[in-house]
Design an enzyme around this catalytic site. Structure first.
Site, PDB file in Angstrom:
ATOM      1  N   ASN A 187      51.142  30.348 -96.904  1.00 54.85           N
ATOM      2  CA  ASN A 187      49.766  30.514 -97.120  1.00 54.85           C
ATOM      3  C   ASN A 187      49.580  30.710 -98.423  1.00 54.85           C
ATOM      4  OD1 ASN A 187      47.148  31.297 -96.939  1.00 54.85           O
ATOM      5  ND2 ASN A 187      47.357  33.284 -95.891  1.00 54.85           N
ATOM      6  N   TRP A 188      48.969  29.453 -98.936  1.00 55.97           N
ATOM      7  CA  TRP A 188      48.861  29.996-100.541  1.00 55.97           C
ATOM      8  C   TRP A 188      47.724  30.908-100.918  1.00 55.97           C
ATOM      9  CZ3 TRP A 188      49.522  24.289-103.238  1.00 55.97           C
ATOM     10  CH2 TRP A 188      51.048  23.671-102.947  1.00 55.97           C
ATOM     11  N   LYS A 189      46.906  30.981-100.015  1.00 57.81           N
ATOM     12  CA  LYS A 189      45.598  31.853-100.276  1.00 57.81           C
ATOM     13  C   LYS A 189      45.155  31.156-101.534  1.00 57.81           C
ATOM     14  CE  LYS A 189      48.103  35.804 -98.321  1.00 57.81           C
ATOM     15  NZ  LYS A 189      48.086  37.244 -98.214  1.00 57.81           N
ATOM     16  N   HIS A 209      42.377  35.345 -90.493  1.00 53.60           N
ATOM     17  CA  HIS A 209      43.566  36.105 -91.381  1.00 53.60           C
ATOM     18  C   HIS A 209      42.672  37.251 -91.752  1.00 53.60           C
ATOM     19  CE1 HIS A 209      45.681  37.248 -94.778  1.00 53.60           C
ATOM     20  NE2 HIS A 209      46.726  36.372 -94.333  1.00 53.60           N
ATOM     21  N   GLU A 223      42.320  38.911 -94.388  1.00 57.22           N
ATOM     22  CA  GLU A 223      41.398  39.011 -95.658  1.00 57.22           C
ATOM     23  C   GLU A 223      40.242  38.242 -95.126  1.00 57.22           C
ATOM     24  OE1 GLU A 223      44.525  36.820 -97.993  1.00 57.22           O
ATOM     25  OE2 GLU A 223      45.750  38.591 -97.920  1.00 57.22           O
ATOM     26  N   GLU A 262      50.127  39.673 -88.130  1.00 56.27           N
ATOM     27  CA  GLU A 262      50.798  40.050 -89.699  1.00 56.27           C
ATOM     28  C   GLU A 262      50.027  41.559 -89.857  1.00 56.27           C
ATOM     29  OE1 GLU A 262      50.575  36.498 -92.396  1.00 56.27           O
ATOM     30  OE2 GLU A 262      48.606  37.076 -92.141  1.00 56.27           O
ATOM     31  N   GLY A 296      51.283  41.531 -98.677  1.00 53.80           N
ATOM     32  CA  GLY A 296      51.172  41.458-100.133  1.00 53.80           C
ATOM     33  C   GLY A 296      51.811  42.940-100.723  1.00 53.80           C
ATOM     34  N   SER A 329      55.016  40.138 -96.202  1.00 47.54           N
ATOM     35  CA  SER A 329      56.062  40.127 -97.153  1.00 47.54           C
ATOM     36  C   SER A 329      57.458  39.483 -96.862  1.00 47.54           C
ATOM     37  CB  SER A 329      56.315  41.809 -97.571  1.00 47.54           C
ATOM     38  OG  SER A 329      54.969  42.372 -98.202  1.00 47.54           O
ATOM     39  N   GLY A 338      53.061  34.506 -97.290  1.00 48.58           N
ATOM     40  CA  GLY A 338      52.112  34.442 -98.665  1.00 48.58           C
ATOM     41  C   GLY A 338      52.759  34.160 -99.880  1.00 48.58           C
ATOM     42  N   GLY A 339      53.034  35.244-100.763  1.00 42.93           N
ATOM     43  CA  GLY A 339      53.617  35.256-102.296  1.00 42.93           C
ATOM     44  C   GLY A 339      54.858  34.565-102.274  1.00 42.93           C
TER      45      GLY A 339
HETATM   46  P1  13P Z   1      52.868  37.927 -98.192  1.00 43.04           P
HETATM   47  O1  13P Z   1      53.804  37.152 -97.690  1.00 43.04           O
HETATM   48  O2  13P Z   1      52.155  37.654 -99.666  1.00 43.04           O
HETATM   49  O3  13P Z   1      52.807  39.400 -97.732  1.00 43.04           O
HETATM   50  O4  13P Z   1      51.092  37.761 -97.298  1.00 43.04           O
HETATM   51  C1  13P Z   1      51.281  37.460 -96.103  1.00 43.04           C
HETATM   52  C2  13P Z   1      50.001  36.565 -95.573  1.00 43.04           C
HETATM   53  O5  13P Z   1      49.086  37.399 -95.759  1.00 43.04           O
HETATM   54  C3  13P Z   1      50.237  35.295 -94.869  1.00 43.04           C
HETATM   55  O6  13P Z   1      49.126  34.914 -94.499  1.00 43.04           O
END
Ligand code: 13P
Length: 250
Positions: A10-12, A95, A97, A167, A173, A213, A234-235
Site C-alpha cells: 500500500n503505497w499510500k 483503510h 486512514e 490492521e 506506521g 509495520s 505500507g512503508g
Molecule cells: P505500515 O506497514 O507502514 O505500518 O502501514 C501499514 C498499512 O497501513 C498498510 O495498509
C-alpha cells in the site's frame, strides 16, 4: 486446498507517476515468487503508468480507494468502472486512514464492497482496532462487527474471493508490530466470523492479510501462522526490502 499467499504493497500518498515507474523497475526483479500473489496498490494518478510498467510481470495493480456510486457528481472521486478500464484488479476498501480522515464508515465500506464485486474488482477489506480498544479487551468483537457489516448482502461465491486485511491501528506506521500470536489470534477469529456469516468452505477459502509495520525482519514469522495468508505492507513496500518480504519463504 491450501490458500495462496497474497502480499500487497500500500503505497499510500507516495510516488509521483514517474517515481512510480522507477520504483516498479527496481522492484520487478526482486518480487518474483510463484507461490505468492503480488499486488501494488498505487495512488490513482499512478495507476495507468503502473499498469503499463508491470505488463508481462507477476505484479498486479490495485487501487487504494473507490467510490461506491456508479458515476456522477462526486468531485475528486474514482469509480469502479474507471479502475477496471484502467487495468486495476484489486481495491483497498475501508483503510483506517480513510475511516479516520475521509468519513468512511462501516456502511459505506459495505456499499463499496458490493460495487467492487459488481464490476469484478477484488476488494481488500480492512478492519482493525485502536490501542484503547485493545486495552479494553474488545478487539475481536470490534473487528468481527466491522467485517459483518462490510459483507452484508455479499453472496458466498463473491465473499470467497475477497481479501480481508487485519490492521491494528496502533501498529500502522509506528514500527510496533503485533506479535505473530496476537495477529494469528485475530485472523483466526475473523475466519471464524466468516464461517458464522457463511459456512466453513467460505471461511477456508477467504484470504486474510496482516498489516501494520510488516518488515523484511518479521514477515516470515507472521506469514508462518496458519490463518495469516500474507500482508498489506505500507512503508516497507516502497523499498527494495519489499522483495525480501515477498520472498519471505526463501
Ligand atoms: P505500515 O506497514 O507502514 O505500518 O502501514 C501499514 C498499512 O497501513 C498498510 O495498509
Amino acid at each position: 486446498m491450501a490458500r495462496k499467499k497474497i502480499i500487497a504493497g500500500n503505497w499510500k500518498m507516495n510516488m509521483t507517476p514517474s517515481e512510480a515507474v522507477t520504483l516498479i523497475e527496481t522492484l520487478k526483479p526482486l518480487v518474483q515468487n510463484d507461490e505468492v500473489d503480488v499486488v501494488f496498490c498505487v495512488p490513482s494518478i499512478d495507476i495507468i503508468p503502473a499498469v503499463e510498467a508491470t505488463k508481462g510481470t507477476n505484479i498486479v495493480i490495485g487501487a487504494q480507494n473507490m467510490h461506491y456510486e456508479e458515476k456522477g457528481a462526486f468531485t475528486g472521486e474514482t469509480s469502479a468502472r474507471m479502475l477496471v478500464d484502467a487495468g486495476v484488479k484489486y481495491v483497498i476498501i475501508g483503510h483506517s486512514e480513510r475511516r479516520e480522515y475521509f468519513a468512511v464508515t462501516d456502511q459505506t465500506v459495505n456499499k463499496s464492497v458490493l460495487k467492487a464485486f459488481e464490476h469484478g474488482l477484488i476488494p481488500i477489506v480492512c478492519c482493525g482496532e485502536s490501542l484503547m480498544q485493545r486495552e479494553q479487551g474488545i478487539t475481536i468483537g470490534w473487528v468481527c462487527q466491522q467485517i459483518k457489516i462490510a459483507f452484508q448482502n455479499v453472496p458466498a461465491d463473491q465473499a470467497k474471493k475477497a481479501i480481508i486485511a487485519y490492521e491494528p491501528i496502533w501498529a500502522i506506521g509506528t514500527g510496533k508490530v503485533a506479535t505473530a500470536e496476537q495477529a494469528q489470534e485475530v485472523c483466526q477469529a475473523l475466519r471464524h466470523c466468516i464461517s458464522e456469516i457463511y459456512d466453513d468452505a467460505t471461511a477456508e477459502a477467504i484470504r486474510i492479510q496482516y498489516g501494520g509495520s510488516v518488515s523484511a525482519d518479521n514477515a516470515a514469522e507472521l506469514f508462518a501462522e496458519p490463518d495469516i495468508d500474507g500482508g498489506l505492507v505500507g512503508g516497507a513496500s516502497l523499498k527494495p526490502d519489499f522483495g525480501r518480504i515477498v520472498n519471505y519463504n526463501k
